[in-house]
Design an enzyme around this catalytic site. Sequence first.
Site, PDB file in Angstrom:
ATOM      1  NE  ARG A  69      -8.996  -0.934  -0.144  1.00 46.40           N
ATOM      2  CZ  ARG A  69      -8.372  -2.039  -0.558  1.00 46.40           C
ATOM      3  NH1 ARG A  69      -8.860  -2.744  -1.573  1.00 46.40           N
ATOM      4  NH2 ARG A  69      -7.270  -2.435   0.042  1.00 46.40           N
ATOM      5  CG  HIS A  73      -5.807   2.106  -2.309  1.00 50.95           C
ATOM      6  ND1 HIS A  73      -5.451   0.781  -2.367  1.00 50.95           N
ATOM      7  CD2 HIS A  73      -6.270   2.302  -1.054  1.00 50.95           C
ATOM      8  CE1 HIS A  73      -5.690   0.197  -1.194  1.00 50.95           C
ATOM      9  NE2 HIS A  73      -6.204   1.101  -0.387  1.00 50.95           N
ATOM     10  CG  ASP A  74      -5.446   8.430  -7.878  1.00 51.53           C
ATOM     11  OD1 ASP A  74      -4.307   8.170  -8.325  1.00 51.53           O
ATOM     12  OD2 ASP A  74      -6.121   9.412  -8.271  1.00 51.53           O
ATOM     13  CB  VAL A  77       0.360   6.018  -4.606  1.00 52.12           C
ATOM     14  CG1 VAL A  77       1.615   5.730  -5.412  1.00 52.12           C
ATOM     15  CG2 VAL A  77       0.136   4.935  -3.560  1.00 52.12           C
ATOM     16  N   GLY A  79      -0.132  11.518  -4.885  1.00 50.61           N
ATOM     17  CA  GLY A  79      -1.230  12.491  -4.930  1.00 50.61           C
ATOM     18  C   GLY A  79      -2.367  12.015  -5.819  1.00 50.61           C
ATOM     19  CG  ASP A  81      -1.137  11.013  -9.702  1.00 48.44           C
ATOM     20  OD1 ASP A  81      -1.785  10.014  -9.294  1.00 48.44           O
ATOM     21  OD2 ASP A  81       0.111  11.041  -9.752  1.00 48.44           O
ATOM     22  CG  ASN A 101      -3.396  -0.995  -5.108  1.00 50.18           C
ATOM     23  OD1 ASN A 101      -4.075  -0.637  -4.145  1.00 50.18           O
ATOM     24  ND2 ASN A 101      -2.584  -0.174  -5.751  1.00 50.18           N
ATOM     25  CG  HIS A 201     -12.777   0.244   6.618  1.00 56.57           C
ATOM     26  ND1 HIS A 201     -11.637  -0.105   7.296  1.00 56.57           N
ATOM     27  CD2 HIS A 201     -12.364   0.574   5.362  1.00 56.57           C
ATOM     28  CE1 HIS A 201     -10.584   0.015   6.488  1.00 56.57           C
ATOM     29  NE2 HIS A 201     -11.004   0.433   5.318  1.00 56.57           N
ATOM     30  CG  ASP A 248     -21.296  -1.941   9.038  1.00 52.87           C
ATOM     31  OD1 ASP A 248     -21.849  -2.815   9.758  1.00 52.87           O
ATOM     32  OD2 ASP A 248     -21.740  -0.786   8.938  1.00 52.87           O
ATOM     33  CG  ASP A 256     -24.773   2.450   8.670  1.00 46.93           C
ATOM     34  OD1 ASP A 256     -23.575   2.151   8.859  1.00 46.93           O
ATOM     35  OD2 ASP A 256     -25.657   1.590   8.507  1.00 46.93           O
TER      36      ASP A 256
HETATM   37  C1  HEM Z   1      -6.745   3.895   7.994  1.00 42.90           C
HETATM   38  C2  HEM Z   1      -6.062   3.117   7.211  1.00 42.90           C
HETATM   39  C3  HEM Z   1      -6.706   2.073   6.326  1.00 42.90           C
HETATM   40  C4  HEM Z   1      -6.370   0.758   6.286  1.00 42.90           C
HETATM   41  C5  HEM Z   1      -5.274   0.057   7.090  1.00 42.90           C
HETATM   42  C6  HEM Z   1      -7.266   0.134   5.343  1.00 42.90           C
HETATM   43  C7  HEM Z   1      -7.230  -1.207   4.992  1.00 42.90           C
HETATM   44  C8  HEM Z   1      -8.164  -1.847   4.220  1.00 42.90           C
HETATM   45  C9  HEM Z   1      -8.149  -3.250   3.921  1.00 42.90           C
HETATM   46  C10 HEM Z   1      -7.093  -4.242   4.383  1.00 42.90           C
HETATM   47  C11 HEM Z   1      -9.251  -3.515   3.181  1.00 42.90           C
HETATM   48  C12 HEM Z   1      -9.673  -4.878   2.638  1.00 42.90           C
HETATM   49  C13 HEM Z   1      -8.892  -5.161   1.383  1.00 42.90           C
HETATM   50  C14 HEM Z   1      -8.993  -6.600   0.933  1.00 42.90           C
HETATM   51  O1  HEM Z   1      -8.935  -7.491   1.783  1.00 42.90           O
HETATM   52  O2  HEM Z   1      -9.115  -6.832  -0.286  1.00 42.90           O
HETATM   53  C15 HEM Z   1      -9.953  -2.282   2.986  1.00 42.90           C
HETATM   54  C16 HEM Z   1     -11.128  -2.133   2.265  1.00 42.90           C
HETATM   55  C17 HEM Z   1     -11.750  -0.934   2.055  1.00 42.90           C
HETATM   56  N1  HEM Z   1     -11.266   0.310   2.396  1.00 42.90           N
HETATM   57 FE1  HEM Z   1      -9.736   0.678   3.660  1.00 42.90          FE
HETATM   58  N2  HEM Z   1      -8.118   1.067   4.846  1.00 42.90           N
HETATM   59  C18 HEM Z   1      -7.813   2.269   5.414  1.00 42.90           C
HETATM   60  C19 HEM Z   1      -8.409   3.490   5.118  1.00 42.90           C
HETATM   61  C20 HEM Z   1      -9.403   3.657   4.200  1.00 42.90           C
HETATM   62  C21 HEM Z   1      -9.851   4.939   3.707  1.00 42.90           C
HETATM   63  C22 HEM Z   1      -9.246   6.276   4.109  1.00 42.90           C
HETATM   64  C23 HEM Z   1     -10.859   4.692   2.837  1.00 42.90           C
HETATM   65  C24 HEM Z   1     -11.674   5.674   2.031  1.00 42.90           C
HETATM   66  C25 HEM Z   1     -11.909   6.900   2.398  1.00 42.90           C
HETATM   67  C26 HEM Z   1     -11.049   3.265   2.791  1.00 42.90           C
HETATM   68  C27 HEM Z   1     -12.026   2.620   2.084  1.00 42.90           C
HETATM   69  C28 HEM Z   1     -12.159   1.248   1.993  1.00 42.90           C
HETATM   70  C29 HEM Z   1     -13.302   0.587   1.393  1.00 42.90           C
HETATM   71  C30 HEM Z   1     -14.555   1.282   0.896  1.00 42.90           C
HETATM   72  C31 HEM Z   1     -13.030  -0.783   1.406  1.00 42.90           C
HETATM   73  C32 HEM Z   1     -13.905  -1.901   0.813  1.00 42.90           C
HETATM   74  C33 HEM Z   1     -13.608  -2.000  -0.689  1.00 42.90           C
HETATM   75  C34 HEM Z   1     -14.410  -3.030  -1.452  1.00 42.90           C
HETATM   76  O3  HEM Z   1     -15.318  -3.671  -0.929  1.00 42.90           O
HETATM   77  O4  HEM Z   1     -14.089  -3.198  -2.655  1.00 42.90           O
HETATM   78  N3  HEM Z   1     -10.128   2.673   3.600  1.00 42.90           N
HETATM   79  N4  HEM Z   1      -9.262  -1.270   3.614  1.00 42.90           N
END
Ligand code: HEM
Length: 328
Positions: A69, A73-74, A77, A79, A81, A101, A201, A248, A256
């Site tokens: 993640r 997030h890098d 925003v 690019g 970087d 963040n 996710h 998941d 998976d």
């Molecule tokens: C499509 C738009 C996306 C939205 C709206 C979104 C939103 C979120 C939110 C709300 C969380 C939980 C954050 C929290 O409650 O602390 C999350 C977690 C996460 N997101 Fe996304 N996300 C998106 C796309 C992505 C992308 C593109 C990636 C990576 C390629 C990603 C990877 C992750 C991962 C791995 C977590 C779990 C992080 C952890 O357990 O520390 N997400 N995301």
Amino acid sequence: MASFSSLKILFNINIICLLVMVAFSMGGVSAQLSTGHYTYSCPKVFEAVESVVQSAVAKERRMGASLLRLHFHDCFVQGCDGSILLDDTSSFTGEKTAIPNNNSVRGFNVIDDIKSKVESVCPGVVSCADILAIAARDSVVQLGGPNWDVKVGRKDSLTASLSAANSGVIPPPTSTVSNLVNRFQARGLSAKDMVVLSGAHTIGQARCTSFRNRIYNETNIDPSFSRTRQSNCPSRNGVGDNNLAPLDLKTPTTFDNNYYKHLLVKKGLLHSDQILYNGGSTDSLVETYSKNPKAFSDDFVAAMIRMGDISPLTGSNGQIRKNCRRVN
Ligand code: HEM
Ligand SMILES: *[C@@H]1O[C@H](CO)[C@@H](O)[C@H](O)[C@H]1NC(C)=O
Ligand SMILES: *[C@@H]1O[C@H](CO)[C@@H](O)[C@H](O)[C@H]1NC(C)=O
């Protein structure tokens, strides 16, 4: 005589090729990322990053999700970087406390450990932005997902942008499908890339505050699933906001395609997850990825490479930070 001078020409061509290759690998000529950027300057970078990611994930499986993640997030925003890694100072507020963040992104100590290890094998050569890209790939691999060659050659930014990080370029979980599509399109990524990258996710956790409204107010949710989630996420704002639940529900530490299978039965945790399968234009992709793990892996890899290509600083732009938390 003729054969001697053609040998000499061949020799000269070889020298020129070598010089061009060295120039490219130093990033002096190319403005493109490439998998071979550190072939000569830091051949051990990949094993150095991998060893630290491996022990961090062995200690806590969720760290793999957190590192993946961080790269996302890098990149969204300014690019890819390394801007997200900059600490606040008395004269500057970085991206760490931005809404998407704050109390949410993690893994900065692991990035520090990777940077120390990489500096010990080749000081001053490898950027923090590249470390994020490599660590994201290694994390996916550690958790059982696909492998790919990571393009490198990014430089680190001299700035970060709190206002950009807060502006919605990282879409919130309350987004509509069209907002998600627009935010990805603004970064050169397609709707398909958005759906397949959401498959990230399949690992990691979310806080109650990110899914509270969904589990209490939405109707496209399995009732027994919402009851289970409600048991650890009180309805009242401010109560239990940081309580965690897996994105998941069954296999949150394995990369998976179960994430998509859960969407088919209305067990997506975030609003932004479930809307990908809610009678709209993205339904068919969700069905495809739920049935076909190979299609998911292949498309995920291609989309990760495109995401890693978002507006890098290259050549003489930016710097190689000595410490990922501050500019040199
Ligand atoms: C499509 C738009 C996306 C939205 C709206 C979104 C939103 C979120 C939110 C709300 C969380 C939980 C954050 C929290 O409650 O602390 C999350 C977690 C996460 N997101 Fe996304 N996300 C998106 C796309 C992505 C992308 C593109 C990636 C990576 C390629 C990603 C990877 C992750 C991962 C791995 C977590 C779990 C992080 C952890 O357990 O520390 N997400 N995301
Ligand atoms: C970030 O979270 C902390 C709580 O850990 C809070 O005190 C602070 O106000 C938050 N910052 C912003 C900008 O929301
Ligand atoms: C449910 O929706 C109502 C109306 O929008 C809102 O006031 C309330 O805070 C929501 N409940 C939760 C738990 O989010």
